[in-house]
Design a protein around this motif. Structure first.
Motif, mmCIF file in Angstrom:
data_model
loop_
_atom_site.group_PDB
_atom_site.id
_atom_site.type_symbol
_atom_site.label_atom_id
_atom_site.label_comp_id
_atom_site.label_asym_id
_atom_site.label_seq_id
_atom_site.Cartn_x
_atom_site.Cartn_y
_atom_site.Cartn_z
ATOM 1 N N SER A 152 0.824 -1.215 0.000
ATOM 2 C CA SER A 152 0.000 0.000 0.000
ATOM 3 C C SER A 152 0.858 1.266 0.000
ATOM 4 C CB SER A 152 -0.899 0.030 1.223
ATOM 5 O OG SER A 152 -1.285 -1.265 1.569
ATOM 6 N N LEU A 153 1.985 1.211 0.723
ATOM 7 C CA LEU A 153 2.848 2.394 0.767
ATOM 8 C C LEU A 153 3.383 2.719 -0.634
ATOM 9 C CD1 LEU A 153 5.059 1.983 3.954
ATOM 10 C CD2 LEU A 153 3.422 3.795 3.488
ATOM 11 N N LEU A 154 3.682 1.669 -1.380
ATOM 12 C CA LEU A 154 4.213 1.903 -2.724
ATOM 13 C C LEU A 154 3.126 2.435 -3.659
ATOM 14 C CD1 LEU A 154 6.536 -1.189 -3.193
ATOM 15 C CD2 LEU A 154 7.138 1.139 -2.552
ATOM 16 N N GLU A 155 1.905 1.986 -3.424
ATOM 17 C CA GLU A 155 0.800 2.483 -4.258
ATOM 18 C C GLU A 155 0.580 3.966 -4.012
ATOM 19 O OE1 GLU A 155 -2.735 0.444 -4.920
ATOM 20 O OE2 GLU A 155 -1.951 -1.524 -4.415
ATOM 21 N N VAL A 156 0.564 4.339 -2.715
ATOM 22 C CA VAL A 156 0.342 5.748 -2.394
ATOM 23 C C VAL A 156 1.550 6.570 -2.877
ATOM 24 C CG1 VAL A 156 -0.092 7.407 -0.536
ATOM 25 C CG2 VAL A 156 -1.134 5.158 -0.447
ATOM 26 N N ARG A 157 2.738 5.990 -2.732
ATOM 27 C CA ARG A 157 3.938 6.704 -3.185
ATOM 28 C C ARG A 157 3.842 7.027 -4.674
ATOM 29 N NH1 ARG A 157 10.040 4.332 -3.200
ATOM 30 N NH2 ARG A 157 9.214 3.246 -5.005
ATOM 31 N N GLU A 295 11.872 3.888 11.522
ATOM 32 C CA GLU A 295 12.136 4.300 10.139
ATOM 33 C C GLU A 295 10.802 4.550 9.459
ATOM 34 O OE1 GLU A 295 13.532 0.994 7.551
ATOM 35 O OE2 GLU A 295 13.634 -0.097 9.438
ATOM 36 N N PHE A 296 10.755 5.547 8.621
ATOM 37 C CA PHE A 296 9.525 5.825 7.871
ATOM 38 C C PHE A 296 9.893 6.522 6.567
ATOM 39 C CE2 PHE A 296 9.137 10.419 8.775
ATOM 40 C CZ PHE A 296 9.919 10.557 9.914
ATOM 41 N N ARG A 401 2.270 -0.676 12.700
ATOM 42 C CA ARG A 401 2.932 -1.981 12.556
ATOM 43 C C ARG A 401 2.130 -2.934 11.667
ATOM 44 N NH1 ARG A 401 4.540 -1.743 18.793
ATOM 45 N NH2 ARG A 401 2.587 -0.619 18.710
ATOM 46 N N ASP A 402 0.850 -2.596 11.427
ATOM 47 C CA ASP A 402 0.077 -3.392 10.465
ATOM 48 C C ASP A 402 0.410 -2.985 9.033
ATOM 49 O OD1 ASP A 402 -1.186 -4.698 12.514
ATOM 50 O OD2 ASP A 402 -2.878 -3.298 12.559
ATOM 51 N N LEU A 403 1.075 -1.842 8.905
ATOM 52 C CA LEU A 403 1.379 -1.315 7.570
ATOM 53 C C LEU A 403 2.810 -1.617 7.158
ATOM 54 C CD1 LEU A 403 0.383 0.574 5.242
ATOM 55 C CD2 LEU A 403 1.365 2.472 6.534
ATOM 56 N N PHE A 404 3.704 -1.668 8.109
ATOM 57 C CA PHE A 404 5.131 -1.732 7.808
ATOM 58 C C PHE A 404 5.830 -2.615 8.826
ATOM 59 C CE2 PHE A 404 9.424 0.155 7.471
ATOM 60 C CZ PHE A 404 9.550 0.165 6.087
ATOM 61 N N GLY A 405 6.706 -3.481 8.358
ATOM 62 C CA GLY A 405 7.478 -4.320 9.279
ATOM 63 C C GLY A 405 7.031 -5.770 9.254
ATOM 64 N N PRO A 406 7.581 -6.586 10.174
ATOM 65 C CA PRO A 406 7.378 -8.036 10.108
ATOM 66 C C PRO A 406 5.956 -8.487 10.393
ATOM 67 C CG PRO A 406 8.547 -7.435 12.116
ATOM 68 C CD PRO A 406 8.469 -6.191 11.289
#
Ligand code: PHE
Length: 423
Positions: A152-157, A295-296, A401-406
């Protein structure tokens, strides 16, 4: 009911000369007496003579007993009779289900497997003539396609990247996570004692802990502006240390990259206005919680041109954020060591029904721009925000943490709808 219906029992209990009610009641019991007397009277079998009960007929046929015997023997009786007996609670309805099994038209003693495909072998051997073929199930779902999905982060990016490109911005090279304190802090006129330069806020490197590569002329000018000021500034009046500036760290903001770009721009023979953007990772030594990670991704926009004003900054921010779907903006005076004036940006979120902080902005200070060698009438307006924040708001994610990380659930990435900004 073996003995007979209450009315028949009632009748038989009456001797030819009659009997008193009370004696009869005692003989029969109160229940049989009550029910039996009513039914026998209705059948006109008996009569009451003051306290006496007398027979009115010679003998009676116990219809009810006969009926029950007939029903018990499986005989069919009329609905009216059934309802009558049911009402008197002399019978209850019971349902039995039975099945009768016999061979159907497709019966075979040995099971044959229907073929799914007509093959060359069927044709060569000729057995297709007797072969049964499975029907096509056109309603069957196809197997899920195994392809990659964008996070999702890449889509918004990508959407935000498109906005910058539509607004005429060029992307800055952000492929250096490791930066020196010089470009991350000193060149931005951030004093060496500033709290964010503490290891509690910044990750410093242990191996390759110092940079060897700093532009000497420029470094001298940065040192001077920190110590004594110049360009109309008093500076900070402290002893600036090269050692501190050489310390390597994980960049805490992409404004370090903007600074390098502006410095490079200042080295050109003739000045050209520029619009730069970047969206990449930054690192802060912060306590991790549901809205913070160490990190963000930071989104950064920079415009460098002659005669820019705060009005230009506000106008550009309104344009940029309205393309992101945030058209109600408010600005709050803020402080950054490298911008003056500085403004925090708030947007009214209709879903959350409140103003949320969406970014930080300002005009870079002359103490930052003039040592680089940019012309005096050139101003730089800039702003920064995180990529995670708008993504979380857009996708309704409350824990970062539901968006990014393990802990990210792959199904979330797979099933997330495509990103549509500004709608
Ligand atoms: N660097 C700032 C931050 O880390 C964002 C910012 C960029 C502020 C440009 C002003 C100008 O929050």
């Amino acid at each position: 009911m073996v003995n007979g219906s209450p009315e028949a029992l009632f009748f038989s209990a009456i001797p030819p000369e009659g009997i008193s009610r009370n004696t009869l009641k005692e003989k029969l019991g109160i229940e049989t007496f009550d029910i039996g007397s009513k039914a026998a009277a209705k059948n006109k079998w008996i009569a009451f003579d003051k306290d006496l009960v007398k027979r009115k007929v010679e003998s009676v046929e116990d219809e009810v007993k006969n009926l029950l015997t007939r029903i018990n023997n499986g005989e069919v009786v009329s609905d009216q009779v059934i309802n009558d007996l049911k009402r008197r609670k002399l019978i209850v309805k019971q349902t039995w289900k039975g099945y009768s099994l016999k061979r159907g038209p497709k019966y075979v003693s040995k099971r044959k497997k229907a073929a799914t495909d007509l093959t060359r072998e069927h044709i060569v051997s000729g057995d297709w003539k007797n072969q049964e073929f499975k029907e096509y199930n056109v309603n069957a779902e196809a197997p899920a396609i195994q392809v990659g999905y964008l996070h999702s982060l890449l889509e918004v990016r990508e959407e935000i990247q498109n906005i910058f490109l539509q607004m005429g911005f060029e992307e800055m090279p952000t492929n250096n996570f490791v930066e020196s304190s010089f470009w991350n802090f000193d060149a931005l006129f951030q004093p060496q004692q500033h709290p964010t330069r503490d290891s509690h806020d910044t990750f410093f490197l242990e191996t390759a802990d110092r940079t060897k590569d700093l532009p000497e002329d420029y470094l001298e000018k940065v040192k001077r502006v920190h110590e004594f000021g110049g360009y109309g500034s008093k500076g900070y009046g402290y002893d600036w240390k090269r050692d501190e500036a050489e310390k390597n760290l994980l960049r805490t903001h992409t404004t370090a990259v903007s600074t390098r770009m502006l410095y490079a721009l200042a080295q050109q023979e003739t000045f050209t206005p520029k619009r730069y953007y970047s969206i990449d990772r930054v690192f802060r030594n912060e306590a991790v919680d549901r809205t913070h990670l160490a990190e963000f991704h930071q989104i950064e926009g920079v415009i460098c041109d002659r005669g820019l004003t705060l009005g230009d900054l506000i106008g550009v921010l309104e344009d940029f954020f309205s393309r992101l779907g945030m058209s109600k903006l408010r600005f709050k005076p803020a402080y950054n060591p490298y911008t003056e004036p500085s403004m925090e940006i708030f947007s009214y979120h209709d879903g959350l029904q409140k103003w949320v902080e969406v970014g930080n902005s300002g005009m870079f200070r002359p103490e930052m721009l003039l040592p680089m060698g940019l012309p005096e009438d050139v101003n730089v307006i800039a702003w920064g925000l995180s990529l995670e924040r708008p993504t979380m708001i857009l996708y309704g994610i409350s824990n970062i943490r539901d968006l990014f990380g393990p802990k990210v659930d792959f199904n979330l990435i797979k099933n997330n709808p495509i990103c549509r900004l500004g709608i």
